[in-house]
Write a protein that holds these residues in place. Structure first.
Motif, short mmCIF file in Angstrom:
data_model
loop_
_atom_site.label_atom_id
_atom_site.label_comp_id
_atom_site.label_asym_id
_atom_site.label_seq_id
_atom_site.Cartn_x
_atom_site.Cartn_y
_atom_site.Cartn_z
N PHE A 17 1.32 1.02 -10.82
CA PHE A 17 1.66 0.25 -12.44
C PHE A 17 1.83 1.22 -13.23
N HIS A 18 0.88 2.10 -13.32
CA HIS A 18 0.78 3.23 -14.58
C HIS A 18 2.08 4.28 -14.14
N TYR A 19 2.65 4.34 -12.88
CA TYR A 19 3.84 5.05 -12.94
C TYR A 19 5.06 4.54 -13.31
N LEU A 20 5.17 3.08 -12.85
CA LEU A 20 6.33 2.41 -13.38
C LEU A 20 6.06 2.31 -15.05
N LYS A 21 5.06 1.98 -15.46
CA LYS A 21 4.83 1.79 -16.97
C LYS A 21 5.42 3.02 -17.52
N SER A 22 5.14 4.20 -17.01
CA SER A 22 5.55 5.43 -17.83
C SER A 22 7.00 5.79 -17.95
N LYS A 23 7.76 5.18 -17.09
CA LYS A 23 9.21 4.88 -17.26
C LYS A 23 9.84 4.34 -18.29
N LEU A 24 9.00 3.38 -19.16
CA LEU A 24 9.50 2.53 -20.09
C LEU A 24 8.94 2.91 -21.55
N LYS A 25 9.86 2.54 -22.50
CA LYS A 25 9.63 3.10 -23.80
C LYS A 25 8.20 2.38 -24.19
N SER A 26 7.52 2.98 -25.26
CA SER A 26 5.94 2.91 -25.42
C SER A 26 5.72 1.31 -25.49
N ASN A 27 6.70 0.43 -26.12
CA ASN A 27 6.18 -0.99 -26.00
C ASN A 27 7.07 -1.99 -24.94
N GLY A 28 7.34 -1.15 -23.65
CA GLY A 28 8.01 -1.97 -22.72
C GLY A 28 6.99 -2.81 -21.93
N LYS A 29 7.46 -4.05 -21.63
CA LYS A 29 6.68 -4.98 -20.77
C LYS A 29 7.13 -4.98 -19.44
N ILE A 30 6.12 -5.43 -18.56
CA ILE A 30 6.53 -5.49 -17.21
C ILE A 30 6.04 -6.84 -16.54
N MET A 31 6.75 -7.30 -15.84
CA MET A 31 6.62 -8.57 -15.17
C MET A 31 6.34 -8.12 -13.78
N ALA A 32 5.41 -8.48 -13.10
CA ALA A 32 4.93 -8.31 -11.68
C ALA A 32 5.45 -9.47 -10.87
N VAL A 33 6.30 -9.06 -9.76
CA VAL A 33 6.82 -10.05 -8.76
C VAL A 33 5.83 -10.07 -7.58
N VAL A 34 5.26 -11.21 -7.56
CA VAL A 34 4.24 -11.35 -6.50
C VAL A 34 4.26 -12.41 -5.50
N LYS A 35 5.73 -12.82 -5.55
CA LYS A 35 6.32 -13.98 -4.53
C LYS A 35 6.00 -13.45 -2.94
N ALA A 36 6.31 -14.46 -2.10
CA ALA A 36 6.30 -14.06 -0.77
C ALA A 36 4.87 -13.38 -0.23
N PHE A 37 3.60 -14.30 -0.85
CA PHE A 37 2.22 -13.86 -0.60
C PHE A 37 2.03 -12.33 -1.04
N GLY A 38 2.79 -12.30 -2.20
CA GLY A 38 2.55 -10.63 -2.80
C GLY A 38 3.34 -9.72 -1.68
N TYR A 39 4.54 -9.87 -1.35
CA TYR A 39 5.25 -9.09 -0.49
C TYR A 39 4.40 -8.89 0.55
N GLY A 40 3.74 -9.85 1.30
CA GLY A 40 2.95 -9.59 2.52
C GLY A 40 1.58 -9.22 2.50
#
Length: 365
Positions: A17-40
């Motif tokens: 989560f923090h690694y992906l967040k670091s790739k965004l601009k400072s105010n970038g928002k994240i939507m977590a995809v938790v479909k399919a039983f949280g990818y199994g």
């Protein structure tokens, strides 16, 4: 408890989560995809951890997945990517936000929203920018603008689309074309609306490869679970899931004898085989059989012999010093699910989401 165990490392999830967040601009928002039983893995535990980390949004495929999250105490907004009209009442009852992708679906939700006298209920309008799976097209923009502007029942929280090949460098021009198409579509509609919706198009690979497509919020699924679809990103991410089992029994197979159903493996010389209590009912399907994939026992690779059974598979341990009861690693942070899947010509997404529910889930916190 089943001896075949899927261990979920929530510390690795936090790292990703923090690694992906670091790739965004400072105010970038994240939507977590938790479909399919949280990818199994386990959507509820994944969502609880991400809610602790102040995730901005969740996305699921279907309404019943969103309802499960709500019943587990998840209060973060949830986008339903592929809702069906017969579930719209339940969608509203559980404060889930539908992705509207066709006139039929749009009109069906608007009708229920009007009947229930809702006020500015958030919906998400999907555009087709080239994946050709779901979504409105350019010719629908005036129709969408008229219906959104005339309604007090719903409001477009976001406009979104989906990339087809953002992980594939050979398709870079196609992806840039999709990004530009979405910019054109979303700008055209936004100009006709009385408010400015959020925009989102990026999946995990686009987060990493196409910063120009980050827009207001990004969606990430496989990245949170530890895979970046490229070696350089896989080194930075940590797979959250480890699938292990044990050796049930060891057999000495004489030359000429066969192993498993349909005699798919016939020994050309004396072979030592080990039987593992995991099979295609648990997600290790028949495509991995006949030495296409290998498990790891005491640090050494043991190829799968013959056809995978429903509840078991057999592996070659002729050259491995091992005993009944020893641990077997199907995949973990070192022996990655992506490599196991690629050995049989498939992808980590399919392998992870195939893991059956009778496999015991254990969580590292």
């Amino acid at each position: 408890m089943h001896v075949t165990v899927l261990t979920i490392d929530l510390r690795a999830l936090e790292h990703n989560f923090h690694y992906l967040k670091s790739k965004l601009k400072s105010n970038g928002k994240i939507m977590a995809v938790v479909k399919a039983f949280g990818y199994g893995s386990d959507a509820l535990e994944i969502a609880k951890k991400l809610q602790e980390l102040a995730i901005d949004y969740f996305a699921v495929a279907y309404v019943d997945e969103g309802i499960s999250l709500r019943k587990a105490g998840i209060e973060t907004p949830i986008l339903v990517l592929h809702p069906q009209p017969q579930n719209f009442s339940a969608c509203i009852e559980h404060c889930l936000e539908p992705g509207l992708y066709s006139k039929r679906v749009f009109k069906a939700f608007l009708k229920i929203a009007d009947e229930q006298q809702l006020e500015h209920y958030p919906v998400h309008v999907k555009f087709n920018s080239g994946l050709n799976r779901l979504g409105f097209n350019e010719k629908d923009i005036s129709w969408l603008a008229n219906h959104l502007n005339q309604s007090n029942s719903i409001i477009a929280k976001s406009l979104f689309s989906h990339l087809a090949a953002s992980e594939d460098e050979k398709e870079r021009d196609f992806t840039l074309g999709q990004i530009n198409a979405f910019k054109k579509l979303s700008t055209s509609l936004s100009k006709k609306l009385s408010h400015l919706p959020w925009l989102h198009q990026s999946n995990t690979s686009a987060i990493l490869n196409f910063p120009e497509a980050h827009f207001d919020i990004v969606r990430t699924g496989i990245g949170l679970y530890g895979y970046g679809n490229a070696a350089k990103y896989d080194e930075e991410l940590r797979p959250i899931a480890s699938l292990t089992s044990v050796i049930s029994q060891i057999h000495e197979i004489a030359a000429g004898e066969s192993v498993g159903y349909n005699r798919a493996f016939i020994a050309e010389q004396n072979v030592r085989s080990a039987t593992i209590p995991i099979g295609h009912a648990d997600g290790i399907t028949r495509i991995y059989g006949n030495k296409k994939a290998s498990v790891t026992i005491n640090g050494q690779k043991a190829p799968i012999l013959g056809n995978v059974c429903m509840d078991m598979l057999m592996v070659d341990v002729t050259a491995i010093d091992c005993n009944e009861g020893d641990e077997v690693v199907i995949f973990d942070q070192k022996n990655k699910a992506s490599s196991f899947a690629e050995s049989a010509g498939t992808i980590s997404y399919e392998l992870l989401t195939d893991i059956g529910h009778r496999v015991t889930r254990v969580f590292k916190r």
